[in-house]
Design an enzyme around this catalytic site. Structure first.
Site, PDB file in Angstrom:
ATOM      1  N   HIS A 204       6.499   4.265   4.099  1.00 18.95           N
ATOM      2  CA  HIS A 204       6.910   2.758   4.249  1.00 18.95           C
ATOM      3  C   HIS A 204       7.192   2.320   2.854  1.00 18.95           C
ATOM      4  O   HIS A 204       8.135   2.398   2.379  1.00 18.95           O
ATOM      5  CB  HIS A 204       5.799   1.922   5.118  1.00 18.95           C
ATOM      6  CG  HIS A 204       4.388   2.515   4.579  1.00 18.95           C
ATOM      7  ND1 HIS A 204       3.850   2.383   3.542  1.00 18.95           N
ATOM      8  CD2 HIS A 204       3.386   2.885   5.466  1.00 18.95           C
ATOM      9  CE1 HIS A 204       2.445   2.601   3.585  1.00 18.95           C
ATOM     10  NE2 HIS A 204       2.149   3.144   5.015  1.00 18.95           N
TER      11      HIS A 204
ATOM     12  N   ARG B 195       1.995   4.931  -0.186  1.00 20.52           N
ATOM     13  CA  ARG B 195       1.352   6.197  -0.033  1.00 20.52           C
ATOM     14  C   ARG B 195       2.142   7.194  -0.679  1.00 20.52           C
ATOM     15  O   ARG B 195       3.420   7.033  -0.777  1.00 20.52           O
ATOM     16  CB  ARG B 195       1.062   6.386   1.666  1.00 20.52           C
ATOM     17  CG  ARG B 195      -0.012   5.580   1.834  1.00 20.52           C
ATOM     18  CD  ARG B 195      -0.369   5.804   3.520  1.00 20.52           C
ATOM     19  NE  ARG B 195      -1.713   5.186   3.734  1.00 20.52           N
ATOM     20  CZ  ARG B 195      -1.787   4.004   4.195  1.00 20.52           C
ATOM     21  NH1 ARG B 195      -0.728   3.108   4.474  1.00 20.52           N
ATOM     22  NH2 ARG B 195      -2.980   3.454   4.558  1.00 20.52           N
TER      23      ARG B 195
ATOM     24  N   GLU C 191      -2.514  -1.660  -3.098  1.00 18.81           N
ATOM     25  CA  GLU C 191      -3.550  -0.859  -2.586  1.00 18.81           C
ATOM     26  C   GLU C 191      -3.318   0.569  -2.671  1.00 18.81           C
ATOM     27  O   GLU C 191      -2.298   0.980  -2.596  1.00 18.81           O
ATOM     28  CB  GLU C 191      -3.876  -1.271  -1.049  1.00 18.81           C
ATOM     29  CG  GLU C 191      -4.278  -2.664  -0.900  1.00 18.81           C
ATOM     30  CD  GLU C 191      -4.539  -2.931   0.602  1.00 18.81           C
ATOM     31  OE1 GLU C 191      -4.994  -4.181   0.863  1.00 18.81           O
ATOM     32  OE2 GLU C 191      -3.776  -2.245   1.368  1.00 18.81           O
TER      33      GLU C 191
ATOM     34  N   HIS D 156       0.787  -1.155  -0.058  1.00 17.07           N
ATOM     35  CA  HIS D 156      -0.026   0.010  -0.172  1.00 17.07           C
ATOM     36  C   HIS D 156       0.823   1.347   0.053  1.00 17.07           C
ATOM     37  O   HIS D 156       1.183   1.927   1.030  1.00 17.07           O
ATOM     38  CB  HIS D 156      -0.887   0.181   1.264  1.00 17.07           C
ATOM     39  CG  HIS D 156      -1.971   1.000   1.185  1.00 17.07           C
ATOM     40  ND1 HIS D 156      -3.272   0.902   1.804  1.00 17.07           N
ATOM     41  CD2 HIS D 156      -2.087   2.148   0.601  1.00 17.07           C
ATOM     42  CE1 HIS D 156      -3.930   1.999   1.405  1.00 17.07           C
ATOM     43  NE2 HIS D 156      -3.297   2.719   0.982  1.00 17.07           N
TER      44      HIS D 156
ATOM     45  N   HIS E 241      -8.112  -5.851   7.269  1.00 16.30           N
ATOM     46  CA  HIS E 241      -7.844  -4.892   8.420  1.00 16.30           C
ATOM     47  C   HIS E 241      -8.217  -5.323   9.811  1.00 16.30           C
ATOM     48  O   HIS E 241      -9.274  -5.747  10.023  1.00 16.30           O
ATOM     49  CB  HIS E 241      -8.611  -3.523   8.029  1.00 16.30           C
ATOM     50  CG  HIS E 241      -8.075  -2.368   8.783  1.00 16.30           C
ATOM     51  ND1 HIS E 241      -7.072  -1.591   8.203  1.00 16.30           N
ATOM     52  CD2 HIS E 241      -8.117  -1.870  10.225  1.00 16.30           C
ATOM     53  CE1 HIS E 241      -6.829  -0.592   8.805  1.00 16.30           C
ATOM     54  NE2 HIS E 241      -7.581  -0.737  10.179  1.00 16.30           N
TER      55      HIS E 241
END
EC number: 2.6.99.2
Length: 238
Positions: free
Chosen positions: A50, A45, A70, A43, A190
Protein backbone atom coordinates in the site's frame (compact mmCIF):
# COMPACT_ATOMS: atom_id res chain seq x y z
CA UNK A 1 -8.42 17.82 22.98
CA UNK A 2 -7.77 14.45 21.36
CA UNK A 3 -6.18 14.76 17.92
CA UNK A 4 -7.34 12.80 14.89
CA UNK A 5 -4.58 11.31 12.75
CA UNK A 6 -5.88 9.73 9.54
CA UNK A 7 -4.14 6.63 8.27
CA UNK A 8 -4.09 6.84 4.46
CA UNK A 9 -2.88 3.30 3.72
CA UNK A 10 -6.23 2.28 2.25
CA UNK A 11 -6.10 5.11 -0.26
CA UNK A 12 -2.79 3.70 -1.45
CA UNK A 13 -4.35 0.22 -1.69
CA UNK A 14 -6.90 1.55 -4.19
CA UNK A 15 -4.18 3.30 -6.18
CA UNK A 16 -1.95 0.24 -6.28
CA UNK A 17 -4.78 -2.05 -7.39
CA UNK A 18 -4.93 -0.30 -10.75
CA UNK A 19 -1.50 1.21 -11.28
CA UNK A 20 -0.90 4.85 -12.07
CA UNK A 21 -1.62 7.54 -9.52
CA UNK A 22 -5.38 7.50 -9.02
CA UNK A 23 -6.27 8.25 -6.29
CA UNK A 24 -3.32 10.48 -5.49
CA UNK A 25 -2.31 9.77 -1.88
CA UNK A 26 -0.38 13.02 -1.60
CA UNK A 27 -3.38 15.08 -2.67
CA UNK A 28 -5.58 13.04 -0.33
CA UNK A 29 -3.29 13.88 2.59
CA UNK A 30 -3.43 17.58 1.70
CA UNK A 31 -7.20 17.52 1.58
CA UNK A 32 -7.56 15.54 4.81
CA UNK A 33 -5.45 18.16 6.57
CA UNK A 34 -7.51 20.89 4.94
CA UNK A 35 -10.67 19.25 6.27
CA UNK A 36 -9.35 19.62 9.81
CA UNK A 37 -7.49 16.41 10.70
CA UNK A 38 -4.54 17.09 12.98
CA UNK A 39 -2.27 14.36 11.64
CA UNK A 40 -1.45 11.94 8.85
CA UNK A 41 -0.42 8.35 9.59
CA UNK A 42 1.21 5.85 7.25
CA UNK A 43 2.30 2.27 7.84
CA UNK A 44 4.75 1.25 5.11
CA UNK A 45 5.42 -2.47 4.95
CA UNK A 46 8.43 -4.19 3.39
CA UNK A 47 6.47 -5.36 0.32
CA UNK A 48 5.07 -1.83 -0.23
CA UNK A 49 1.64 -3.29 -0.93
CA UNK A 50 0.00 0.00 0.00
CA UNK A 51 2.10 2.97 1.17
CA UNK A 52 5.47 2.97 -0.59
CA UNK A 53 8.70 4.29 0.83
CA UNK A 54 8.67 6.90 -1.94
CA UNK A 55 5.22 8.05 -0.72
CA UNK A 56 6.64 8.55 2.76
CA UNK A 57 9.43 10.73 1.44
CA UNK A 58 7.04 12.83 -0.62
CA UNK A 59 4.52 13.15 2.22
CA UNK A 60 7.22 14.54 4.48
CA UNK A 61 7.53 17.49 2.09
CA UNK A 62 3.82 18.31 2.12
CA UNK A 63 2.33 17.29 5.47
CA UNK A 64 1.91 20.35 7.68
CA UNK A 65 0.28 18.66 10.67
CA UNK A 66 1.79 15.83 12.72
CA UNK A 67 3.31 13.07 10.60
CA UNK A 68 3.24 9.60 12.17
CA UNK A 69 5.04 6.61 10.63
CA UNK A 70 4.10 3.17 11.98
CA UNK A 71 5.94 -0.07 11.54
CA UNK A 72 8.17 -2.82 12.82
CA UNK A 73 11.63 -1.29 13.30
CA UNK A 74 13.53 -3.61 10.98
CA UNK A 75 16.63 -2.00 9.51
CA UNK A 76 15.05 -0.67 6.26
CA UNK A 77 12.20 0.90 8.25
CA UNK A 78 14.65 2.46 10.70
CA UNK A 79 16.69 3.90 7.82
CA UNK A 80 13.55 5.42 6.28
CA UNK A 81 12.40 7.01 9.55
CA UNK A 82 15.86 8.40 10.31
CA UNK A 83 15.94 9.93 6.83
CA UNK A 84 12.42 11.38 6.85
CA UNK A 85 12.30 12.47 10.53
CA UNK A 86 8.53 12.46 11.17
CA UNK A 87 6.90 13.98 14.23
CA UNK A 88 6.31 10.52 15.65
CA UNK A 89 7.28 6.93 15.00
CA UNK A 90 4.97 4.19 16.29
CA UNK A 91 6.67 0.85 16.81
CA UNK A 92 4.39 -2.05 15.87
CA UNK A 93 5.42 -5.74 16.01
CA UNK A 94 4.06 -6.74 12.60
CA UNK A 95 5.40 -9.78 10.82
CA UNK A 96 6.45 -9.20 7.21
CA UNK A 97 3.31 -10.97 5.93
CA UNK A 98 0.80 -9.54 8.40
CA UNK A 99 -2.42 -8.35 6.79
CA UNK A 100 -2.87 -5.78 9.54
CA UNK A 101 -1.64 -5.15 13.06
CA UNK A 102 -2.91 -7.87 15.38
CA UNK A 103 -1.04 -7.54 18.69
CA UNK A 104 0.99 -5.18 20.80
CA UNK A 105 4.61 -5.55 21.85
CA UNK A 106 5.75 -7.64 24.76
CA UNK A 107 7.68 -4.72 26.16
CA UNK A 108 9.26 -6.82 28.89
CA UNK A 109 10.65 -9.51 26.59
CA UNK A 110 11.85 -7.03 23.97
CA UNK A 111 12.90 -4.23 26.34
CA UNK A 112 16.53 -3.99 25.24
CA UNK A 113 15.63 -4.12 21.56
CA UNK A 114 12.93 -1.47 21.87
CA UNK A 115 15.11 0.74 24.06
CA UNK A 116 17.88 0.68 21.46
CA UNK A 117 15.41 1.70 18.76
CA UNK A 118 13.86 4.41 20.93
CA UNK A 119 17.29 5.84 21.72
CA UNK A 120 18.13 5.94 18.02
CA UNK A 121 14.93 7.78 17.07
CA UNK A 122 15.30 10.17 19.99
CA UNK A 123 18.72 11.11 18.63
CA UNK A 124 16.86 12.67 15.68
CA UNK A 125 14.24 14.35 17.88
CA UNK A 126 11.46 11.93 16.91
CA UNK A 127 8.71 11.16 19.43
CA UNK A 128 8.45 7.41 20.09
CA UNK A 129 5.16 5.61 20.67
CA UNK A 130 5.03 1.87 21.35
CA UNK A 131 1.98 -0.18 20.32
CA UNK A 132 0.77 -2.29 23.28
CA UNK A 133 -2.18 -4.36 24.38
CA UNK A 134 -4.28 -2.85 27.21
CA UNK A 135 -2.08 -4.43 29.85
CA UNK A 136 -0.66 -2.47 32.77
CA UNK A 137 2.55 -4.51 32.76
CA UNK A 138 3.13 -3.78 29.07
CA UNK A 139 2.58 -0.07 29.69
CA UNK A 140 5.17 -0.13 32.46
CA UNK A 141 7.52 -2.00 30.15
CA UNK A 142 7.07 0.67 27.47
CA UNK A 143 8.13 3.33 29.97
CA UNK A 144 11.26 1.28 30.73
CA UNK A 145 11.95 1.11 26.98
CA UNK A 146 12.16 4.89 26.89
CA UNK A 147 8.87 5.47 25.05
CA UNK A 148 7.26 8.90 25.07
CA UNK A 149 3.82 7.45 24.47
CA UNK A 150 1.98 4.18 24.19
CA UNK A 151 -0.66 3.41 21.59
CA UNK A 152 -3.33 1.09 22.93
CA UNK A 153 -4.35 -1.63 20.47
CA UNK A 154 -8.13 -1.19 20.43
CA UNK A 155 -9.34 -4.19 18.39
CA UNK A 156 -10.46 -5.92 21.59
CA UNK A 157 -12.43 -2.87 22.66
CA UNK A 158 -14.09 -2.55 19.26
CA UNK A 159 -15.07 -6.24 19.19
CA UNK A 160 -16.63 -6.20 22.66
CA UNK A 161 -18.19 -2.74 22.49
CA UNK A 162 -21.54 -3.67 20.84
CA UNK A 163 -22.49 -6.11 23.59
CA UNK A 164 -21.05 -4.39 26.69
CA UNK A 165 -19.32 -1.03 26.32
CA UNK A 166 -18.36 -0.77 29.99
CA UNK A 167 -16.69 -4.17 30.06
CA UNK A 168 -15.05 -3.48 26.70
CA UNK A 169 -13.30 -0.34 27.91
CA UNK A 170 -12.36 -1.48 31.44
CA UNK A 171 -8.85 -2.76 30.71
CA UNK A 172 -8.16 0.26 28.51
CA UNK A 173 -9.03 2.66 31.31
CA UNK A 174 -6.67 0.83 33.66
CA UNK A 175 -3.84 0.84 31.11
CA UNK A 176 -4.45 4.49 30.28
CA UNK A 177 -4.40 5.51 33.93
CA UNK A 178 -1.09 3.70 34.37
CA UNK A 179 0.34 5.45 31.34
CA UNK A 180 -0.69 8.81 32.77
CA UNK A 181 0.77 7.91 36.19
CA UNK A 182 4.09 7.11 34.50
CA UNK A 183 4.09 10.36 32.52
CA UNK A 184 3.52 8.67 29.17
CA UNK A 185 1.38 10.21 26.45
CA UNK A 186 -1.54 8.10 25.21
CA UNK A 187 -2.59 7.18 21.69
CA UNK A 188 -5.15 4.62 20.52
CA UNK A 189 -5.92 2.88 17.27
CA UNK A 190 -7.32 -0.09 15.38
CA UNK A 191 -11.00 -0.66 14.59
CA UNK A 192 -12.14 2.58 16.17
CA UNK A 193 -15.10 3.90 14.21
CA UNK A 194 -18.08 6.25 14.23
CA UNK A 195 -20.03 3.96 16.55
CA UNK A 196 -17.46 3.29 19.28
CA UNK A 197 -15.10 6.27 19.22
CA UNK A 198 -17.11 8.79 21.25
CA UNK A 199 -17.56 6.40 24.17
CA UNK A 200 -13.87 5.53 24.24
CA UNK A 201 -12.88 9.19 24.40
CA UNK A 202 -15.52 9.95 27.01
CA UNK A 203 -14.02 7.27 29.28
CA UNK A 204 -10.39 8.21 28.55
CA UNK A 205 -10.61 11.95 27.83
CA UNK A 206 -6.84 12.46 28.19
CA UNK A 207 -6.18 10.41 25.04
CA UNK A 208 -3.69 12.46 23.03
CA UNK A 209 -4.35 10.98 19.60
CA UNK A 210 -6.39 8.39 17.76
CA UNK A 211 -5.09 6.93 14.51
CA UNK A 212 -7.90 5.77 12.24
CA UNK A 213 -7.71 4.52 8.69
CA UNK A 214 -9.76 1.56 7.54
CA UNK A 215 -13.08 2.63 9.05
CA UNK A 216 -12.68 6.29 8.11
CA UNK A 217 -11.77 5.61 4.49
CA UNK A 218 -14.62 3.08 4.26
CA UNK A 219 -17.08 5.61 5.65
CA UNK A 220 -15.84 8.13 3.12
CA UNK A 221 -17.26 5.91 0.37
CA UNK A 222 -20.72 6.65 1.76
CA UNK A 223 -20.40 10.17 3.15
CA UNK A 224 -17.54 11.72 1.18
CA UNK A 225 -14.10 12.42 2.59
CA UNK A 226 -14.70 15.95 3.87
CA UNK A 227 -17.91 15.07 5.71
CA UNK A 228 -16.37 11.89 7.12
CA UNK A 229 -13.36 13.70 8.58
CA UNK A 230 -15.79 16.19 10.17
CA UNK A 231 -17.83 13.34 11.65
CA UNK A 232 -14.74 11.76 13.23
CA UNK A 233 -13.58 15.11 14.55
CA UNK A 234 -16.96 15.47 16.20
CA UNK A 235 -16.61 12.04 17.84
CA UNK A 236 -13.21 12.80 19.34
CA UNK A 237 -14.71 15.69 21.27
CA UNK A 238 -15.98 13.00 23.65
Amino acid sequence: MTKLSVNINKIAVIRNSRGGNLPDVIEAARRIEGFGAQGITVHPRPDERHIRYSDVRELKRVVTTEFNIEGNPFDPFVELVMEVVPTQVTLVPDAHDAITSNAGWNTVKYRDYLRSRADLFHSRGIRVSIFVNPDVEMVRGAAECGADRVELYTEGYASAYPSNPEAAVRDYVAAAEEARRLGLGLNAGHDLNLDNLRYFISRIPFTDEVSIGHALISDALYYGLERTVAMYLDRVKG
